[in-house]
Design a protein around this motif. Structure first.
Motif, mmCIF file in Angstrom:
data_model
loop_
_atom_site.group_PDB
_atom_site.id
_atom_site.type_symbol
_atom_site.label_atom_id
_atom_site.label_comp_id
_atom_site.label_asym_id
_atom_site.label_seq_id
_atom_site.Cartn_x
_atom_site.Cartn_y
_atom_site.Cartn_z
ATOM 1 N N ALA A 28 -6.476 -23.439 23.499
ATOM 2 C CA ALA A 28 -6.555 -22.767 22.198
ATOM 3 C C ALA A 28 -6.695 -21.268 22.423
ATOM 4 C CB ALA A 28 -7.732 -23.296 21.406
ATOM 5 N N GLU A 29 -5.852 -20.525 21.751
ATOM 6 C CA GLU A 29 -5.905 -19.079 21.876
ATOM 7 C C GLU A 29 -6.635 -18.502 20.684
ATOM 8 O OE1 GLU A 29 -2.244 -17.165 22.780
ATOM 9 O OE2 GLU A 29 -1.549 -18.836 23.980
ATOM 10 N N ALA A 30 -7.482 -17.557 20.942
ATOM 11 C CA ALA A 30 -8.221 -16.901 19.866
ATOM 12 C C ALA A 30 -7.337 -15.848 19.216
ATOM 13 C CB ALA A 30 -9.487 -16.251 20.424
ATOM 14 N N PRO A 31 -7.472 -15.665 17.897
ATOM 15 C CA PRO A 31 -6.691 -14.612 17.253
ATOM 16 C C PRO A 31 -7.119 -13.237 17.750
ATOM 17 C CG PRO A 31 -8.226 -15.598 15.711
ATOM 18 C CD PRO A 31 -8.324 -16.378 16.976
ATOM 19 N N LEU A 32 -6.188 -12.336 17.755
ATOM 20 C CA LEU A 32 -6.466 -10.982 18.211
ATOM 21 C C LEU A 32 -6.996 -10.137 17.053
ATOM 22 C CD1 LEU A 32 -3.240 -10.351 20.316
ATOM 23 C CD2 LEU A 32 -5.488 -11.037 21.140
ATOM 24 N N ALA A 33 -8.020 -9.403 17.298
ATOM 25 C CA ALA A 33 -8.559 -8.492 16.296
ATOM 26 C C ALA A 33 -7.816 -7.169 16.397
ATOM 27 C CB ALA A 33 -10.046 -8.277 16.521
ATOM 28 N N ILE A 34 -7.335 -6.688 15.250
ATOM 29 C CA ILE A 34 -6.674 -5.399 15.233
ATOM 30 C C ILE A 34 -7.352 -4.520 14.188
ATOM 31 C CG2 ILE A 34 -4.440 -6.301 15.981
ATOM 32 C CD1 ILE A 34 -3.516 -6.036 13.066
ATOM 33 N N GLN A 35 -7.255 -3.254 14.355
ATOM 34 C CA GLN A 35 -7.834 -2.316 13.406
ATOM 35 C C GLN A 35 -6.698 -1.668 12.635
ATOM 36 O OE1 GLN A 35 -10.356 0.658 15.120
ATOM 37 N NE2 GLN A 35 -11.053 1.384 13.148
ATOM 38 N N VAL A 36 -6.841 -1.657 11.311
ATOM 39 C CA VAL A 36 -5.822 -1.091 10.443
ATOM 40 C C VAL A 36 -6.433 0.064 9.673
ATOM 41 C CG1 VAL A 36 -4.284 -1.567 8.497
ATOM 42 C CG2 VAL A 36 -4.705 -3.329 10.203
ATOM 43 N N THR A 37 -5.732 1.156 9.617
ATOM 44 C CA THR A 37 -6.212 2.313 8.863
ATOM 45 C C THR A 37 -5.527 2.335 7.520
ATOM 46 O OG1 THR A 37 -6.559 3.561 10.893
ATOM 47 C CG2 THR A 37 -6.400 4.826 8.855
ATOM 48 N N ARG A 38 -6.335 2.398 6.449
ATOM 49 C CA ARG A 38 -5.829 2.525 5.085
ATOM 50 C C ARG A 38 -6.421 3.807 4.506
ATOM 51 N NH1 ARG A 38 -1.838 -0.756 3.298
ATOM 52 N NH2 ARG A 38 -2.642 -0.619 1.210
ATOM 53 N N THR A 46 -7.268 2.481 -5.297
ATOM 54 C CA THR A 46 -5.930 2.299 -4.742
ATOM 55 C C THR A 46 -5.898 2.743 -3.281
ATOM 56 O OG1 THR A 46 -4.934 2.670 -6.897
ATOM 57 C CG2 THR A 46 -3.502 2.950 -4.999
ATOM 58 N N THR A 47 -5.253 1.928 -2.436
ATOM 59 C CA THR A 47 -5.111 2.289 -1.021
ATOM 60 C C THR A 47 -3.640 2.318 -0.643
ATOM 61 O OG1 THR A 47 -5.253 0.005 -0.229
ATOM 62 C CG2 THR A 47 -7.328 1.235 -0.418
ATOM 63 N N ARG A 48 -3.357 3.075 0.379
ATOM 64 C CA ARG A 48 -2.006 3.187 0.925
ATOM 65 C C ARG A 48 -2.100 3.125 2.447
ATOM 66 N NH1 ARG A 48 -0.932 2.652 -3.818
ATOM 67 N NH2 ARG A 48 0.297 4.016 -5.135
ATOM 68 N N SER A 49 -1.025 2.686 3.083
ATOM 69 C CA SER A 49 -1.024 2.602 4.544
ATOM 70 C C SER A 49 -0.648 3.932 5.188
ATOM 71 C CB SER A 49 -0.063 1.508 5.017
ATOM 72 O OG SER A 49 1.248 1.805 4.606
ATOM 73 N N LYS A 50 0.017 4.802 4.439
ATOM 74 C CA LYS A 50 0.411 6.104 4.982
ATOM 75 C C LYS A 50 -0.356 7.207 4.270
ATOM 76 C CE LYS A 50 4.972 4.560 6.271
ATOM 77 N NZ LYS A 50 6.399 4.746 6.121
ATOM 78 N N THR A 52 0.527 10.279 3.761
ATOM 79 C CA THR A 52 1.361 11.050 2.837
ATOM 80 C C THR A 52 1.498 10.338 1.494
ATOM 81 O OG1 THR A 52 3.339 10.066 3.819
ATOM 82 C CG2 THR A 52 2.657 12.226 4.634
ATOM 83 N N ALA A 53 1.592 9.023 1.522
ATOM 84 C CA ALA A 53 1.690 8.257 0.277
ATOM 85 C C ALA A 53 0.380 8.323 -0.501
ATOM 86 C CB ALA A 53 2.057 6.803 0.580
ATOM 87 N N ALA A 54 -0.750 8.283 0.207
ATOM 88 C CA ALA A 54 -2.053 8.391 -0.468
ATOM 89 C C ALA A 54 -2.233 9.776 -1.070
ATOM 90 C CB ALA A 54 -3.177 8.092 0.522
ATOM 91 N N THR A 55 -1.816 10.806 -0.366
ATOM 92 C CA THR A 55 -1.906 12.174 -0.889
ATOM 93 C C THR A 55 -1.034 12.332 -2.134
ATOM 94 O OG1 THR A 55 -2.321 12.993 1.343
ATOM 95 C CG2 THR A 55 -1.634 14.610 -0.288
ATOM 96 N N ALA A 56 0.143 11.747 -2.107
ATOM 97 C CA ALA A 56 1.030 11.803 -3.278
ATOM 98 C C ALA A 56 0.406 11.071 -4.458
ATOM 99 C CB ALA A 56 2.387 11.214 -2.924
ATOM 100 N N HIS A 57 -0.233 9.932 -4.205
ATOM 101 C CA HIS A 57 -0.894 9.195 -5.284
ATOM 102 C C HIS A 57 -2.021 10.016 -5.897
ATOM 103 C CE1 HIS A 57 -3.130 6.191 -7.516
ATOM 104 N NE2 HIS A 57 -4.190 6.620 -6.859
ATOM 105 N N ILE A 58 -2.847 10.630 -5.066
ATOM 106 C CA ILE A 58 -3.988 11.416 -5.558
ATOM 107 C C ILE A 58 -3.508 12.545 -6.462
ATOM 108 C CG2 ILE A 58 -5.844 12.988 -4.835
ATOM 109 C CD1 ILE A 58 -6.125 11.159 -2.326
ATOM 110 N N SER A 59 -2.351 13.119 -6.146
ATOM 111 C CA SER A 59 -1.847 14.238 -6.952
ATOM 112 C C SER A 59 -1.385 13.802 -8.339
ATOM 113 C CB SER A 59 -0.714 14.941 -6.225
ATOM 114 O OG SER A 59 0.422 14.105 -6.154
ATOM 115 N N ARG A 60 -1.221 12.494 -8.552
ATOM 116 C CA ARG A 60 -0.806 12.014 -9.871
ATOM 117 C C ARG A 60 -1.711 10.895 -10.405
ATOM 118 N NH1 ARG A 60 2.914 9.957 -6.202
ATOM 119 N NH2 ARG A 60 2.919 7.691 -6.124
ATOM 120 N N CYS A 61 -2.854 10.662 -9.744
ATOM 121 C CA CYS A 61 -3.770 9.588 -10.151
ATOM 122 C C CYS A 61 -4.311 9.860 -11.550
ATOM 123 C CB CYS A 61 -4.928 9.482 -9.160
ATOM 124 S SG CYS A 61 -6.132 8.206 -9.602
#
Length: 123
Positions: A28-38, A46-50, A52-61
């Motif tokens: 049995a293999e254990a799942p790998l833990a990964i770190q994701v930045t949002r 609201t969250t975005r993965s990029k 630049t996309a989050a900055t664009a959202h904030i400018s029109r939130c």
């Protein structure tokens, strides 16, 4: 003694019981833990993965006071939710659309942005 009608012409008492073959064990293999930045808007959840996309959202939130939308204005009157004013009966007396007490035009599909009549709401 065996007869020709005997389905087992051999002596079944001499046979050893069959030993089941064990299933191969798969490690049995254990799942790998990964770190994701949002990137999250500081005005709403609201969250975005990029970034630049989050900055664009904030400018029109709609909840960003710098955008000067209805949602952050003192003149904004949210829509009535139709809650019951008589317990147990839905009378619908408090269902009304969102409006502006400063009589600014509010589009039907989104709040007004960069409104000249905007004043900050006290929370």
């Amino acid at each position: 003694m065996t007869t020709s009608l005997d389905p087992f012409p051999w002596d079944t008492e001499d046979l050893e019981p069959a030993t089941p073959t064990p299933a191969p064990t798969i490690p049995a293999e254990a799942p790998l833990a990964i770190q994701v930045t949002r990137y999250q808007c500081p005005h709403c959840r609201t969250t975005r993965s990029k970034k630049t996309a989050a900055t664009a959202h904030i400018s029109r939130c709609w909840k960003n006071p710098a955008v000067r939308t209805c949602k952050t204005c003192t003149h904004y009157e949210p829509p009535g939710d139709g809650d019951q004013c008589i317990p147990g009966r839905a009378c619908g007396c408090n269902i009304y659309p969102e409006s502006c007490n400063a009589e600014a035009d509010i589009p039907e599909d989104r709040p007004a942005v960069h409104c000249p009549k905007w004043e900050p709401r006290e929370d």
